[in-house]
Design a protein around this motif. Structure first.
Motif, PDB file in Angstrom:
ATOM      1  N   UNK A  82      -8.615  -4.116   2.195  1.00 32.85           N
ATOM      2  CA  UNK A  82      -7.671  -3.005   2.066  1.00 32.85           C
ATOM      3  C   UNK A  82      -7.070  -2.974   0.669  1.00 32.85           C
ATOM      4  N   UNK A 124      -1.907  15.758   1.064  1.00 33.57           N
ATOM      5  CA  UNK A 124      -1.187  15.050   2.117  1.00 33.57           C
ATOM      6  C   UNK A 124      -1.846  13.709   2.427  1.00 33.57           C
ATOM      7  N   UNK A 125      -3.104  13.549   2.030  1.00 31.60           N
ATOM      8  CA  UNK A 125      -3.766  12.257   2.242  1.00 31.60           C
ATOM      9  C   UNK A 125      -3.455  11.257   1.126  1.00 31.60           C
ATOM     10  N   UNK A 127      -0.939   9.961   0.107  1.00 26.60           N
ATOM     11  CA  UNK A 127       0.058   8.942   0.412  1.00 26.60           C
ATOM     12  C   UNK A 127      -0.604   7.645   0.910  1.00 26.60           C
ATOM     13  N   UNK A 128      -1.832   7.772   1.454  1.00 26.63           N
ATOM     14  CA  UNK A 128      -2.471   6.578   2.027  1.00 26.63           C
ATOM     15  C   UNK A 128      -2.800   5.531   0.989  1.00 26.63           C
ATOM     16  N   UNK A 131       0.437   3.676   0.454  1.00 27.16           N
ATOM     17  CA  UNK A 131       0.872   2.905   1.636  1.00 27.16           C
ATOM     18  C   UNK A 131      -0.033   1.697   1.853  1.00 27.16           C
ATOM     19  N   UNK A 132      -1.354   1.926   1.778  1.00 25.85           N
ATOM     20  CA  UNK A 132      -2.287   0.819   2.016  1.00 25.85           C
ATOM     21  C   UNK A 132      -2.130  -0.227   0.921  1.00 25.85           C
ATOM     22  N   UNK A 135       1.044  -2.241   1.419  1.00 27.58           N
ATOM     23  CA  UNK A 135       1.016  -3.172   2.547  1.00 27.58           C
ATOM     24  C   UNK A 135       0.042  -4.324   2.291  1.00 27.58           C
ATOM     25  N   UNK A 147       6.970   2.099   1.473  1.00 27.19           N
ATOM     26  CA  UNK A 147       7.775   2.802   2.474  1.00 27.19           C
ATOM     27  C   UNK A 147       8.526   3.963   1.833  1.00 27.19           C
ATOM     28  N   UNK A 150       6.106   6.823   0.972  1.00 27.56           N
ATOM     29  CA  UNK A 150       5.609   7.573   2.121  1.00 27.56           C
ATOM     30  C   UNK A 150       6.640   8.601   2.538  1.00 27.56           C
ATOM     31  N   UNK A 154       5.936  12.675   2.107  1.00 31.74           N
ATOM     32  CA  UNK A 154       5.884  13.484   3.326  1.00 31.74           C
ATOM     33  C   UNK A 154       6.985  14.534   3.295  1.00 31.74           C
TER      34      UNK A 154
END
Lengths: 349, 203
Positions: A82, A124-125, A127-128, A131-132, A135, A147, A150, A154
């Motif tokens: 990841x 809108x994608x 943000x992944x 986030x990934x 994390x 956090x 995100x 959004x």
């Protein structure tokens, strides 16, 4: 069915178009990065990058070499797959949006009838990646930053969505090419000066939306003054703390391509895309792609100036602006614009 | 041929990632596989010619709902060993739900195969693709024929939203909040007081 003419040839053509678009785009991004640093430096009365090549013109390429030649470090305890997937996601998605951007009349890789929705979905994608990455780094600061980001992205997507809807109501189509074409006529024709194309564009009738879109684009791409994602005084460097070398470069590349996408989107939605500002010679002799690039660069200049001039927002101020100011205004504008179009009968066409 | 290739590609990835959602050890990985399943389902929609639905699926589910999923799962401190203990216990219930879903799907498909005209009798006529685009056709249907259902759905969502806010909103007594209007309304008269201080005495 003819294998050559039905399958192979279209694939080859699309591949060639995409490669040309990507090469031009990446070179443009390299110089916009340089321009960003130069503008920032000029505002602060510094020189900025001026060592590599004449006036430092090759600085971005030197940076690229530096990033690629360094050793990628993956922190122990990080989720390895990841951790490496995150920058790839960011970079790929950012480049993917350009498939539907018309850089001139008919110059678009995929002229799909819901182009604007495609770009909205891609953004809108985005943000992944953050986030990934936050994390997977298995570290406190990147996680807090992920956090934050995100929630921020959004939130501002909502107002961007409403702003796009107002433009769609005026244009009557979700196709990017159609949106630009619908700006060929408008206010200038009404006041009887049809050569003043610049008055036809949506920035004038939808001026409040134009401002909201610009500010939301800053927040959506995590640009200053909304760069809380990597607020260095609080979070060291945000979600990228653990990243170095090529993965870091891909994050940065994805981020800048997303910024350029937002600039291009502003140019298409509000500034008439490839249309010349005055429909008289010599302005309408210049090819559309030049106008499009100039407009995109102009918006980027404003974004760079915002970075240089405006202090960073506090997080609660950012959320207040998004939910309590932009959302009601843009929602009200959707109703107002729809009402005006219906009452005046301009929507029918 | 290309359509068939992409159909099998998307379908295979959807099913594989759906299996991984329930079999992945890490809940965060589960959510990410769920997202992959969503994206591939959107690809299938796209192949079926429902490009508007495909992109709405991505914007709403992947772009917003799954982000919140991911948010919650990342924040939870999950004990993986404990989580896997109940697997066999919940298996019959899960399988029962799965069988019900499968039966429902078969009924729908079966009805469609046996009497293809039944669906068409109640549904609105599909306009000619050359005349209106996909999204226009959806809009016309949604805002004319089904406008009350549409409004009702919106009301349900609104009530759910208000409910969520009511359940979570807490007004604590001693919390200092920033009130921008109060700050902006401050003048020199209300915020400053000039005092003459004699030397050596203080206030």
């Amino acid at each position: 069915m003819n294998f050559w003419s039905d399958i192979l040839w279209p694939v080859l053509v699309i591949t060639a178009q995409s490669v040309v678009l990507l090469v031009v785009l990446l070179v443009l991004v390299a110089y916009l990065l340089y321009a960003d640093r130069k503008v920032w430096a000029a505002v602060q009365i510094r020189r900025g990058p001026n060592v590599v090549g004449p006036f430092g013109l090759f600085q971005s390429f030197a940076d690229l070499l530096k990033f690629v030649l360094k050793e990628p470090v993956i922190p122990s305890g990080a989720s390895k797959s990841l951790f490496l997937l995150a920058p790839l996601v960011t970079c790929t998605l950012a480049l993917l949006a350009w498939a539907v951007v018309p850089v001139a009349d008919g110059w678009v890789v995929a002229d799909i009838n819901i182009g604007i929705l495609f770009i909205f979905a891609i953004s809108s994608l985005m943000v992944y990646g953050i986030i990934i990455g936050g994390w997977a780094s298995n570290s406190k600061y990147p996680f807090l930053s992920a956090l934050r980001s995100a929630a921020q992205m959004v939130s501002y997507e909502v107002s961007i969505g409403f702003v796009i809807i107002t433009v769609l109501l005026c244009a009557g189509s979700l196709n990017m090419t159609e949106i630009v074409r619908s700006q060929e006529t408008g206010l200038a024709d009404m006041i009887g000066l049809p050569f003043l194309e610049i008055l036809n564009w949506y920035w004038l009738p939808l001026f409040p939306m134009f401002v909201i879109f610009f500010i939301s684009a800053l927040a959506e791409t995590n640009r200053p003054p909304f760069d809380l994602v990597e607020a260095e005084s609080e979070l060291v460097a945000g979600f990228m703390v653990e990243y170095g070398s090529t993965p870091y470069m891909m994050f940065m590349l994805g981020e800048y391509v997303a910024i350029v996408t937002m600039c291009a989107l502003t140019a298409i939605l509000f500034m008439g895309g490839w249309l010349p500002p005055l429909d008289i010679p010599p302005f309408n002799w210049i090819p559309g792609v030049i106008w499009f690039t100039l407009k995109t660069c102009l918006v980027f200049f404003f974004i760079a100036m915002a970075k240089a001039m405006v202090p960073r927002y506090r997080y609660d101020q950012l959320m207040r602006l998004g939910w309590k100011v932009f959302l009601p205004i843009s929602l009200a504008m959707v109703v107002i614009v729809a009402g005006v179009l219906q009452l005046t009968g301009w929507a029918g066409s | 041929m290309i359509e068939a290739f992409f159909f099998y590609l998307f379908a295979a990835i959807t099913i594989a990632s759906a299996v991984m959602v329930i079999s992945a050890r890490n809940p965060v990985h589960s959510v990410l596989f769920l997202i992959l399943a969503f994206v591939n389902a959107a690809g299938l929609f796209m192949l079926a010619g429902a490009e508007f639905l495909a992109l709405i699926l991505i914007v709403v589910y992947v772009g917003a709902v799954a982000v919140l999923f991911l948010f919650v799962v990342m924040m939870l401190d999950v004990d993986f060993a404990e989580l896997r203990q109940g697997f066999l216990q919940y298996l019959p219930v899960g399988m029962l739900i799965g069988v019900i879903f499968l039966a429902e799907l078969l009924f729908v498909v079966g009805a469609w195969v046996i009497a293809p005209n039944v669906g068409g009798a109640t549904a609105a006529p599909i306009p000619d693709m050359n005349e209106v685009s996909n999204i226009e056709a959806i809009g016309r249907l949604l805002y004319t024929r089904y406008v009350y259902f549409f409004q009702a759905a919106a009301m349900v969502l609104l009530v759910a939203m208000v409910g969520a806010i009511v359940l979570t909103l807490r007004h604590k007594a001693n919390v200092k909040r920033q009130d921008i209007n109060v700050q902006v309304a401050r003048t020199r008269a209300t915020s400053m007081e000039i005092k003459k201080v004699e030397s050596g005495r203080g206030l």
